[in-house]
Write a protein that holds these residues in place. Structure first.
Motif, mmCIF file in Angstrom:
data_model
loop_
_atom_site.group_PDB
_atom_site.id
_atom_site.type_symbol
_atom_site.label_atom_id
_atom_site.label_comp_id
_atom_site.label_asym_id
_atom_site.label_seq_id
_atom_site.Cartn_x
_atom_site.Cartn_y
_atom_site.Cartn_z
ATOM 1 N N ALA A 186 6.711 9.708 -2.016
ATOM 2 C CA ALA A 186 5.683 9.053 -1.065
ATOM 3 C C ALA A 186 4.477 9.985 -0.619
ATOM 4 O O ALA A 186 4.531 10.930 -0.562
ATOM 5 C CB ALA A 186 6.742 8.550 0.146
ATOM 6 N N GLN A 187 3.536 9.279 -0.141
ATOM 7 C CA GLN A 187 2.337 10.025 0.050
ATOM 8 C C GLN A 187 2.040 9.960 1.478
ATOM 9 O O GLN A 187 1.396 11.015 2.037
ATOM 10 C CB GLN A 187 1.015 9.007 -0.572
ATOM 11 C CG GLN A 187 1.005 9.078 -1.903
ATOM 12 C CD GLN A 187 0.619 10.274 -2.599
ATOM 13 O OE1 GLN A 187 -0.020 11.363 -2.334
ATOM 14 N NE2 GLN A 187 1.839 10.741 -3.494
ATOM 15 N N SER A 188 3.047 9.207 2.321
ATOM 16 C CA SER A 188 2.851 9.379 3.794
ATOM 17 C C SER A 188 3.901 8.804 4.275
ATOM 18 O O SER A 188 4.719 8.024 3.736
ATOM 19 C CB SER A 188 1.520 8.590 4.312
ATOM 20 O OG SER A 188 1.510 7.210 3.915
ATOM 21 N N LEU A 189 4.229 8.785 5.877
ATOM 22 C CA LEU A 189 5.243 8.004 6.518
ATOM 23 C C LEU A 189 5.338 6.825 6.381
ATOM 24 O O LEU A 189 6.319 6.087 5.997
ATOM 25 C CB LEU A 189 5.128 8.395 7.899
ATOM 26 C CG LEU A 189 5.538 9.906 8.289
ATOM 27 C CD1 LEU A 189 5.193 10.215 9.661
ATOM 28 C CD2 LEU A 189 6.878 10.110 7.963
ATOM 29 N N ALA A 190 3.798 6.196 6.243
ATOM 30 C CA ALA A 190 3.825 4.590 6.185
ATOM 31 C C ALA A 190 4.172 4.310 4.761
ATOM 32 O O ALA A 190 4.931 3.252 4.416
ATOM 33 C CB ALA A 190 2.369 4.253 6.270
ATOM 34 N N ASP A 191 3.927 5.035 3.693
ATOM 35 C CA ASP A 191 4.519 4.874 2.498
ATOM 36 C C ASP A 191 5.805 4.680 2.003
ATOM 37 O O ASP A 191 6.363 3.945 1.484
ATOM 38 C CB ASP A 191 3.737 5.635 1.481
ATOM 39 C CG ASP A 191 3.917 5.558 -0.212
ATOM 40 O OD1 ASP A 191 4.097 4.317 -0.360
ATOM 41 O OD2 ASP A 191 3.638 6.478 -0.899
ATOM 42 N N LEU A 192 6.431 5.921 2.741
ATOM 43 C CA LEU A 192 7.702 6.123 2.586
ATOM 44 C C LEU A 192 8.687 5.008 3.302
ATOM 45 O O LEU A 192 9.840 4.738 2.842
ATOM 46 C CB LEU A 192 8.068 7.495 3.290
ATOM 47 C CG LEU A 192 9.683 7.910 3.274
ATOM 48 C CD1 LEU A 192 10.139 8.175 1.799
ATOM 49 C CD2 LEU A 192 9.728 9.286 4.258
ATOM 50 N N HIS A 193 8.262 4.620 4.653
ATOM 51 C CA HIS A 193 9.147 3.349 5.282
ATOM 52 C C HIS A 193 8.571 2.100 4.885
ATOM 53 O O HIS A 193 8.925 1.073 5.574
ATOM 54 C CB HIS A 193 9.031 3.988 6.658
ATOM 55 C CG HIS A 193 9.792 5.198 7.152
ATOM 56 N ND1 HIS A 193 8.834 6.366 7.036
ATOM 57 C CD2 HIS A 193 11.024 5.392 7.093
ATOM 58 C CE1 HIS A 193 9.951 7.347 7.291
ATOM 59 N NE2 HIS A 193 11.138 6.719 7.193
ATOM 60 N N GLY A 194 7.351 1.872 4.155
ATOM 61 C CA GLY A 194 7.006 0.268 4.033
ATOM 62 C C GLY A 194 6.323 -0.003 5.317
ATOM 63 O O GLY A 194 6.582 -1.280 5.688
ATOM 64 N N ASP A 195 5.446 0.414 6.063
ATOM 65 C CA ASP A 195 4.952 0.241 7.169
ATOM 66 C C ASP A 195 4.338 -1.107 7.574
ATOM 67 O O ASP A 195 4.261 -1.745 8.547
ATOM 68 C CB ASP A 195 4.365 1.303 7.992
ATOM 69 C CG ASP A 195 5.341 2.492 8.514
ATOM 70 O OD1 ASP A 195 6.704 2.310 8.632
ATOM 71 O OD2 ASP A 195 4.736 3.481 8.991
#
Length: 231
Positions: free
Chosen positions: A112-121
């Motif tokens: 994942a590139q970011s926390l948002a990417d990792l968690h599907g924000d």
């Protein structure tokens, strides 16, 4: 053209021709693109006491030791685990413990590139999903974790987290007493292969049957968890 001028011209042409031939004979430069260093892995082994990890500090130390054993100890490693509010201690969200990304597995593949990417924000990121699944959720040695259809199935990952990576706020135990119980209690689990149980969540698929090693194994786990480099 005078004789001296002719000699100069011939010498110049000879030098230029030699330079051209030397350059033409040099081998083409190789692709020197550097592989991304490992900044994510699944623990290859648990700590042997079920969900009693010695709290967050013990789990982090386990991540650090496994990373050091494969030459990645120059980074600071944290376990992807949430804890719940207890007494004067506030809850800790797993997503707040792992840095900002990007994260790559032991083969250099993007997770994942970011926390948002990792968690599907966002709706779009949730639709796309992260790149964390069976073939990419490798352990620190580069091995695939057994999942649905393998014997034994070991895809249950300790997380104690909701799908957004945050701690639970209800009164139930979702963290085996904040990762100090190897007996009573329950822990929220994710599926590293994103398969099974009607829930493909990598971090919040279902609760455990208990906190002991036997309880975790009986449901398709081994007390494993995710480790992320925070720097």
């Amino acid at each position: 053209m005078t004789k001296s001028l002719s000699v100069v011209v011939i010498q110049t042409v000879t030098i230029l021709l030699g330079t051209y031939l030397a350059v033409a004979q040099e081998p083409a430069p190789r692709n020197t693109g550097q592989q991304h260093p490992m900044t994510f892995f699944v623990t290859s082994i648990g700590m042997g006491k079920g969900a009693d990890l010695g709290g967050l500090a013990g789990a982090d130390s386990h991540c650090q030791a496994l990373a050091s054993a494969v030459g990645a100890g120059n980074r600071t490693w944290h376990a992807y685990l949430s804890t719940q509010a207890s007494g004067n201690q506030p809850a800790v969200n797993a997503r707040d413990r792992i840095g900002q990304g990007p994260w790559y597995n032991s083969k250099g593949a993007a997770i994942a590139q970011s926390l948002a990417d990792l968690h599907g924000d966002t709706l779009e990121l949730a639709r796309l999903g992260s790149n964390l699944f069976k073939q990419s959720a490798l352990n620190e040695k580069g091995a695939v974790i057994n999942g649905v259809g393998d014997t034994p199935n070991m895809h249950d990952m300790l997380t104690g987290s909701q799908p957004d990576g945050k701690a639970f706020t209800d009164g139930a135990d979702h963290t085996c007493n904040n990762w100090t119980s190897g007996g009573t209690g329950t822990a929220q689990l994710g599926h590293s292969d994103r398969i099974g149980g009607g829930n493909a969540s990598w971090n919040s698929a279902h609760p455990s049957r208990g906190c002991s090693q036997e309880n975790l194994v009986s449901a398709g786990g081994a007390g494993l968890f995710y480790c992320f480099a925070i720097n």
